[in-house]
Design an enzyme around this catalytic site. Sequence first.
Site, short mmCIF file in Angstrom:
data_model
loop_
_atom_site.label_atom_id
_atom_site.label_comp_id
_atom_site.label_asym_id
_atom_site.label_seq_id
_atom_site.Cartn_x
_atom_site.Cartn_y
_atom_site.Cartn_z
N GLU A 194 5.23 -11.49 2.44
CA GLU A 194 4.71 -10.15 1.64
C GLU A 194 4.09 -9.73 0.69
OE1 GLU A 194 0.85 -8.55 3.96
OE2 GLU A 194 1.42 -8.86 5.03
N SER A 244 3.44 -3.84 6.76
CA SER A 244 3.65 -5.57 6.87
C SER A 244 4.72 -6.69 5.71
CB SER A 244 2.23 -6.73 7.27
OG SER A 244 2.46 -8.04 7.45
N ARG A 295 -3.61 -13.06 0.62
CA ARG A 295 -2.50 -12.77 -0.34
C ARG A 295 -1.69 -12.62 -0.96
NH1 ARG A 295 -4.45 -9.86 3.00
NH2 ARG A 295 -3.65 -9.09 5.21
#
Length: 177
Positions: A168, A98, A48
Amino acid sequence: PGSCGGALFMNAGAYGSDISNIILSCSHLLPDGTEETLNKDALELSYRKSFYSDKSLLITSMKFKLEKSDPKIIREKMYENISKRKSKQPLEYANAGSIFKRPEGYFAGALIEECGLKGKSFGGAMVSPKHSGFIVNTGNASAKDVIRLIRFIQEKVYNKFGVKLECEIKTLGNLEV
């Protein structure tokens, strides 16, 4: 990650793969307006994260290397992944995907669920009853509702497990999480 640039920015992925598996190079604009191209090695891709994660550069184009395969096999894989998403993710509600990165050795959704937070809401923002790693908009959620719920979740998970959940999603302006 709804665009190629966004996906590269955070090295988006699912089901054991991410952008780092297919990217060859990327171009962006520098502050003076000139274009620069980086090859895959210079993109600093990790979970990420990418070269772009802490920069304010405009991504203009990307080159990918895809594998050739039988269209029937590709279609079957696409339908399999779509089916997984439909069965596990709250696609019936507006959401930002998410919310939290996977903490090492854990799954964010499982930690949130073990804290009893499924269905917890602030205003119109609610922890999805279907998948605790998602915050859904039940119809009238404000950005502040979502941020407040994110902070509440982070506090509860940290107090119970000592695990810091990192977002995220990215926010703009003064809505820091």
